[in-house]
Design a protein around this motif. Structure first.
Motif, PDB file in Angstrom:
ATOM      1  N   PRO A  31       0.811  -1.225   0.000  1.00 15.63           N
ATOM      2  CA  PRO A  31       0.000   0.000   0.000  1.00 15.63           C
ATOM      3  C   PRO A  31       0.846   1.277   0.000  1.00 15.63           C
ATOM      4  N   ALA A  32       2.014   1.215   0.660  1.00 10.81           N
ATOM      5  CA  ALA A  32       2.861   2.417   0.719  1.00 10.81           C
ATOM      6  C   ALA A  32       3.374   2.777  -0.674  1.00 10.81           C
ATOM      7  N   SER A  33       3.646   1.762  -1.499  1.00 11.64           N
ATOM      8  CA  SER A  33       4.125   2.029  -2.862  1.00 11.64           C
ATOM      9  C   SER A  33       3.046   2.726  -3.679  1.00 11.64           C
ATOM     10  N   SER A  34       1.808   2.256  -3.548  1.00 12.73           N
ATOM     11  CA  SER A  34       0.722   2.893  -4.312  1.00 12.73           C
ATOM     12  C   SER A  34       0.545   4.336  -3.864  1.00 12.73           C
ATOM     13  N   GLU A  35       0.653   4.572  -2.556  1.00  4.17           N
ATOM     14  CA  GLU A  35       0.542   5.958  -2.078  1.00  4.17           C
ATOM     15  C   GLU A  35       1.640   6.836  -2.670  1.00  4.17           C
TER      16      GLU A  35
ATOM     17  N   SER B 262      -6.245  10.174  -5.262  1.00  2.00           N
ATOM     18  CA  SER B 262      -6.082   8.788  -4.838  1.00  2.00           C
ATOM     19  C   SER B 262      -7.359   7.961  -4.983  1.00  2.00           C
ATOM     20  N   ASP B 263      -8.412   8.522  -5.585  1.00  5.53           N
ATOM     21  CA  ASP B 263      -9.577   7.692  -5.904  1.00  5.53           C
ATOM     22  C   ASP B 263      -9.494   7.178  -7.342  1.00  5.53           C
ATOM     23  N   ASN B 264      -8.339   7.383  -7.966  1.00  3.59           N
ATOM     24  CA  ASN B 264      -8.169   6.985  -9.360  1.00  3.59           C
ATOM     25  C   ASN B 264      -7.301   5.727  -9.406  1.00  3.59           C
ATOM     26  N   PRO B 265      -7.943   4.541  -9.561  1.00  2.82           N
ATOM     27  CA  PRO B 265      -7.233   3.273  -9.367  1.00  2.82           C
ATOM     28  C   PRO B 265      -6.095   3.026 -10.355  1.00  2.82           C
ATOM     29  N   LEU B 266      -5.152   2.182  -9.937  1.00  4.31           N
ATOM     30  CA  LEU B 266      -3.968   1.868 -10.743  1.00  4.31           C
ATOM     31  C   LEU B 266      -4.164   0.519 -11.441  1.00  4.31           C
TER      32      LEU B 266
ATOM     33  N   GLU C  75     -13.191  -8.742 -10.104  1.00  2.48           N
ATOM     34  CA  GLU C  75     -13.290  -8.577  -8.656  1.00  2.48           C
ATOM     35  C   GLU C  75     -11.923  -8.847  -8.031  1.00  2.48           C
ATOM     36  N   LYS C  76     -11.513  -8.040  -7.073  1.00  3.98           N
ATOM     37  CA  LYS C  76     -10.153  -8.188  -6.546  1.00  3.98           C
ATOM     38  C   LYS C  76     -10.079  -9.246  -5.439  1.00  3.98           C
ATOM     39  N   ALA C  77      -8.896  -9.835  -5.272  1.00  2.00           N
ATOM     40  CA  ALA C  77      -8.638 -10.711  -4.127  1.00  2.00           C
ATOM     41  C   ALA C  77      -8.201  -9.851  -2.938  1.00  2.00           C
ATOM     42  N   ASP C  78      -8.304 -10.417  -1.732  1.00  2.00           N
ATOM     43  CA  ASP C  78      -7.987  -9.631  -0.527  1.00  2.00           C
ATOM     44  C   ASP C  78      -6.551  -9.123  -0.520  1.00  2.00           C
ATOM     45  N   ILE C  79      -5.672  -9.860  -1.164  1.00  2.00           N
ATOM     46  CA  ILE C  79      -4.244  -9.523  -1.131  1.00  2.00           C
ATOM     47  C   ILE C  79      -3.955  -8.160  -1.783  1.00  2.00           C
ATOM     48  N   VAL C  80      -4.862  -7.702  -2.665  1.00  2.00           N
ATOM     49  CA  VAL C  80      -4.626  -6.416  -3.350  1.00  2.00           C
ATOM     50  C   VAL C  80      -5.127  -5.278  -2.457  1.00  2.00           C
ATOM     51  N   PRO C  81      -4.224  -4.381  -2.029  1.00  3.93           N
ATOM     52  CA  PRO C  81      -4.658  -3.328  -1.102  1.00  3.93           C
ATOM     53  C   PRO C  81      -5.595  -2.309  -1.772  1.00  3.93           C
ATOM     54  N   LEU C  82      -6.497  -1.762  -0.968  1.00  2.00           N
ATOM     55  CA  LEU C  82      -7.448  -0.764  -1.488  1.00  2.00           C
ATOM     56  C   LEU C  82      -6.722   0.489  -1.983  1.00  2.00           C
ATOM     57  N   GLN C  83      -5.514   0.717  -1.472  1.00  2.00           N
ATOM     58  CA  GLN C  83      -4.721   1.860  -1.952  1.00  2.00           C
ATOM     59  C   GLN C  83      -4.418   1.709  -3.442  1.00  2.00           C
ATOM     60  N   THR C  84      -4.233   0.468  -3.885  1.00  2.00           N
ATOM     61  CA  THR C  84      -3.918   0.219  -5.295  1.00  2.00           C
ATOM     62  C   THR C  84      -5.160   0.382  -6.171  1.00  2.00           C
ATOM     63  N   THR C  85      -6.325   0.013  -5.628  1.00  2.00           N
ATOM     64  CA  THR C  85      -7.549   0.037  -6.443  1.00  2.00           C
ATOM     65  C   THR C  85      -8.379   1.296  -6.198  1.00  2.00           C
ATOM     66  N   GLY C  86      -7.789   2.287  -5.568  1.00  2.00           N
ATOM     67  CA  GLY C  86      -8.524   3.532  -5.331  1.00  2.00           C
ATOM     68  C   GLY C  86      -9.778   3.314  -4.503  1.00  2.00           C
TER      69      GLY C  86
ATOM     70  N   SER D  43      10.510  -7.698 -10.061  1.00  2.00           N
ATOM     71  CA  SER D  43       9.906  -6.892  -8.996  1.00  2.00           C
ATOM     72  C   SER D  43       9.024  -7.726  -8.081  1.00  2.00           C
ATOM     73  N   GLY D  44       8.851  -9.017  -8.422  1.00  2.00           N
ATOM     74  CA  GLY D  44       8.018  -9.871  -7.588  1.00  2.00           C
ATOM     75  C   GLY D  44       6.711 -10.252  -8.260  1.00  2.00           C
ATOM     76  N   GLY D  45       6.470  -9.772  -9.481  1.00  2.00           N
ATOM     77  CA  GLY D  45       5.332 -10.271 -10.262  1.00  2.00           C
ATOM     78  C   GLY D  45       4.119  -9.373 -10.350  1.00  2.00           C
ATOM     79  N   TYR D  46       4.016  -8.357  -9.481  1.00  2.00           N
ATOM     80  CA  TYR D  46       2.809  -7.521  -9.491  1.00  2.00           C
ATOM     81  C   TYR D  46       3.207  -6.042  -9.399  1.00  2.00           C
ATOM     82  N   VAL D  47       3.121  -5.358 -10.514  1.00  2.00           N
ATOM     83  CA  VAL D  47       3.568  -3.960 -10.546  1.00  2.00           C
ATOM     84  C   VAL D  47       2.392  -3.039 -10.884  1.00  2.00           C
ATOM     85  N   ALA D  48       2.045  -2.172  -9.931  1.00  2.00           N
ATOM     86  CA  ALA D  48       1.015  -1.159 -10.185  1.00  2.00           C
ATOM     87  C   ALA D  48       1.662  -0.058 -11.017  1.00  2.00           C
ATOM     88  N   ALA D  49       1.056   0.263 -12.162  1.00  2.00           N
ATOM     89  CA  ALA D  49       1.719   1.248 -13.029  1.00  2.00           C
ATOM     90  C   ALA D  49       0.719   2.075 -13.822  1.00  2.00           C
TER      91      ALA D  49
END
Ligand code: AMP
Ligand code: MG
Length: 354
Positions: free
Chosen positions: A53-57, A67-71, A109-120, A142-148
């Protein structure tokens, strides 16, 4: 913050050992919570760890983006999709089979592992598997999941070359990977699979016709081409002012001869008032305008060139010191839908029919 700029020539399909090492290091930056801008086949992206979540912020801060505009979450293996969505609908596999890796984003639909910070704050997640080899390697390291999101400051045209990323992001992020000019030049098509029939929220290189051939009926969010529907766009980002050049931009639609006459008359009139005028023309017409700055956006015979040049031309006009820009209009079939969607947004939907 000092931003490191690394260049990856990447002329053939395989990376050199030195390039591979640079990408491993950039991947480490993302794993540790930093931000790296990188080339994709659509536009340059600004990447952070999608599950942190800190990375998305940080991404929102670097872009100045609400920050309501999802990645969009970028993956590099189809099998990784299962981990970040609650359920993979059958259409998703069909679409992946036809268009992944490539310029297409699916909403599920997202899985729990994806933080709400990433999905706005949304319970859905947008996922894309890009085809650009540099992007794929970086995501893997990077570990397989990059918000961009696109690697521009919020409101500016998406960057199609590293120079524009440097202009917007220097001092704001850790690393910029310069991989040369992008291939497509417009952001991915976004299709929402949480509704029936599926709905296109943003037109792109993969067109509605291509998706309908595969899935049957596909709808288009009406707000993609109109701004007077009274509805909010379903992709939250599409409601924000976008791509706008500093100068006023006006699109002129009609028969070619009439459009040329209208623009040239206005150029003459406004120049008398001391204004400097720009025109967005095509290869077929750029010689006939009498404006101060005329830019050739590409040939009508080859709309892929128009898609590729659009954001660069909009950015170049910011340095051209014009007060107003007149642009020709484009048909909205096929790729034209994505071109006109971006151009209309850049113009704040100011369109004159002549
Ligand atoms: P960009 O990251 O700059 O390419 O923009 C991403 C676009 O995708 C924005 O317009 C977002 O609003 C849209 N988007 C991302 N995630 C979702 C989602 N879960 N639902 C709807 N739209 C989304
Ligand atoms: Mg963007």
């Amino acid at each position: 913050m000092d931003t490191e700029i690394v260049t990856i020539e990447f002329t053939q399909d395989n990376l050199t050992a030195a390039e591979d090492r640079l990408l491993r290091e950039a991947g480490e930056v993302i794993r540790r919570g930093g931000l790296v801008a990188f080339p994709t086949e659509t536009v340059y992206g600004l990447g952070g760890d999608a599950l942190n979540p800190a990375s998305s912020e940080k991404i929102y801060r670097a872009k100045g983006r609400p920050s309501d505009n999802p990645l969009i979450v970028h993956i590099c293996r189809l099998e990784d999709l299962k981990k970040i969505v609650a359920r993979v609908p059958e259409e998703a596999y069909k679409i992946a089979d036809a268009f992944w890796p490539g310029p297409l984003t699916m909403i599920m639909e997202k899985a729990d592992i994806v933080p709400l910070q990433t999905t706005g704050g949304l319970n859905t997640v947008a996922v894309r598997f890009p085809s650009h080899r540099v992007a794929q390697k970086l995501i893997e390291y990077s570990g397989g999941y990059v918000a961009a999101p696109s690697a521009n400051l919020s409101g500016k045209p998406s960057p199609t070359r590293a120079k524009y990323v440097v202009e917007d992001m220097s001092g704001r992020i850790d690393t910029i990977i310069d991989g040369g000019d992008v291939g497509i030049g417009l952001e991915s098509t976004i299709i929402d699979l949480t509704v029936t029939p599926p709905q296109i929220l943003r037109p792109g290189y993969v067109t509605r016709q291509m998706l309908e051939e595969l899935l049957g009926q596909v709808e288009m969010d009406r707000t993609t081409m109109q701004n007077d529907t009274g509805e909010a766009p379903k992709a939250p980002g599409m409601k924000y002012r976008h791509y706008a050049p500093k100068a006023e931009l006006l699109i002129v639609e009609g028969e070619q001869e009439t459009v040329i006459r209208y623009i040239n008359e206005n150029v003459t009139m406004r120049r008398k008032q001391g204004e400097r005028i720009g025109v967005i023309a095509t290869g077929e017409t750029c010689a006939v305008y009498e404006a101060d700055v005329v830019k050739n956006i590409g040939s009508r015979e080859d709309r892929e060139t128009i898609a590729k040049n659009l954001f660069r031309v909009l950015r170049e006009f910011d340095d051209a010191g014009v007060d107003v820009i007149y642009s020709e209009s484009f048909d909205t079939d096929g790729l034209g839908q994505a071109i006109m969607n971006r151009l209309l947004k850049a113009a704040g939907h100011r369109l004159v029919q002549v």
